[in-house]
Design an enzyme around this catalytic site. Structure first.
Site, short mmCIF file in Angstrom:
data_model
loop_
_atom_site.label_atom_id
_atom_site.label_comp_id
_atom_site.label_asym_id
_atom_site.label_seq_id
_atom_site.Cartn_x
_atom_site.Cartn_y
_atom_site.Cartn_z
N HIS A 69 0.80 -1.23 0.00
CA HIS A 69 0.00 0.00 0.00
C HIS A 69 0.84 1.28 0.00
O HIS A 69 0.29 2.36 0.25
CB HIS A 69 -0.93 0.02 1.22
CG HIS A 69 -1.98 -1.05 1.19
ND1 HIS A 69 -2.95 -1.12 0.23
CD2 HIS A 69 -2.19 -2.11 2.02
CE1 HIS A 69 -3.74 -2.17 0.46
NE2 HIS A 69 -3.29 -2.79 1.53
N GLU A 173 -7.50 -12.43 5.39
CA GLU A 173 -8.23 -11.18 5.18
C GLU A 173 -9.64 -11.36 4.63
O GLU A 173 -10.36 -10.37 4.49
CB GLU A 173 -7.44 -10.29 4.21
CG GLU A 173 -6.03 -9.99 4.66
CD GLU A 173 -5.31 -9.06 3.71
OE1 GLU A 173 -5.45 -7.83 3.90
OE2 GLU A 173 -4.63 -9.54 2.79
N ASP A 199 -9.51 -5.39 6.05
CA ASP A 199 -9.97 -6.15 4.89
C ASP A 199 -10.99 -7.21 5.28
O ASP A 199 -11.96 -7.45 4.54
CB ASP A 199 -8.79 -6.81 4.18
CG ASP A 199 -8.14 -5.88 3.15
OD1 ASP A 199 -8.88 -5.27 2.37
OD2 ASP A 199 -6.91 -5.78 3.14
#
Length: 277
Positions: A69, A173, A199
């Site tokens: 990310h 996730e 998530d």
């Protein structure tokens, strides 16, 4: 190196042995995970090796470079890992995907291990383990990398170092992953499970991380890790949330990020100064 470790444990005073342990942070990281020591880390979002230098002087046990990310390219990841290795500071890397070439590169650069997002099945977990370790179809052997000491160790020593140090963490996730979490945890070579609360919550249809369903997921993942003798970790915004979620068996916490800490510190002092007027 193993002889030095044995000697220090057998011959040194408790105080000196503790100090030696502090100076072997990378060497001891995997065993600390296996022992389920309480550990604090954070995500590094800014690709700057100077921040690695700063955080290495803190009381954090590790940091995790967030390639998934954040704008870490290969060169800046390499620079951060060079500094971390020189300072004996354990650094994990959350890769964008557990592609073998990405796993190989970050481990060769000096990462103590990898965090692989979106592991859903035990087969994926096996593929991840294979990519992170030397062997048939796995990590390509090279003794001239930073991680291997630039040719200062023979093949047997490099292989032994991998067995002692390399960490593989599967990130859980999605609800589908949760249904397979016991098998994922039991996969040989997986050293820990990371429950991704954001998530997981989004995948369950929630817009926050306060649901009972998430707490149940945290508990199930924790039970699976404990049953297989694996480490268990999650992301938290602060120590208060860690104190709450520790009841689910989590003992490694990725606490916010350096960006969050900079903003919270800046805002606290700015608010205090503004209040003077």
């Amino acid at each position: 190196f193993a002889i030095q470790i044995e000697f220090s444990n057998a011959s040194c005073s408790p105080l000196l042995a503790a100090r030696i342990g502090e100076l072997m942070r990378i060497e001891n990281f995997k065993s600390r995970m296996a022992n389920r020591d309480m550990m604090a880390g954070t995500f590094l979002k800014t690709p700057a090796y100077e921040l690695v230098e700063v955080l290495a002087t803190s009381e954090l046990d590790f940091i995790c470079i967030d390639m998934e990310h954040s704008p870490f390219d290969r060169a800046r990841t390499d620079a951060c890992l060079a500094v971390a290795r020189a300072l004996d500071f354990p650094v994990l890397v959350r890769v964008t995907h557990f592609a073998p070439q990405t796993v190989l590169q970050v481990l060769d650069m000096g990462a103590v291990g990898v965090v692989a997002p979106h592991i859903i099945t035990a087969e994926q977990a096996k593929d991840l383990v294979r990519a992170a370790h030397f062997g048939p179809g796995g990590r390509g052997f090279a003794g001239a990398t930073r991680w291997a000491g630039y040719g200062t160790q023979n093949m047997a020593e490099v292989l032994a170092q991998s067995a002692r140090q390399t960490v593989v963490i599967a990130q859980i996730e999605e609800p589908e992953a949760l249904e397979n979490v016991e098998e994922i945890a039991a996969t040989p070579g997986v050293d820990g499970l990371f429950l991704g609360p954001s998530d997981m919550s989004v995948s369950m249809g929630f817009s926050d991380t306060n649901s009972e369903q998430l707490r149940a997921a945290l508990a199930r993942c924790g039970a699976a890790a404990e049953a297989s003798g694996k480490a268990y970790m999650t992301f938290v915004p602060n120590a208060s949330k860690a104190a709450d979620w520790a009841q689910f068996g989590a003992h490694m916490f990725f606490v916010g990020s350096e960006q969050g800490w900079m903003k919270s510190g800046a805002n606290a002092d700015a608010s205090g100064i503004h209040a003077l007027g």
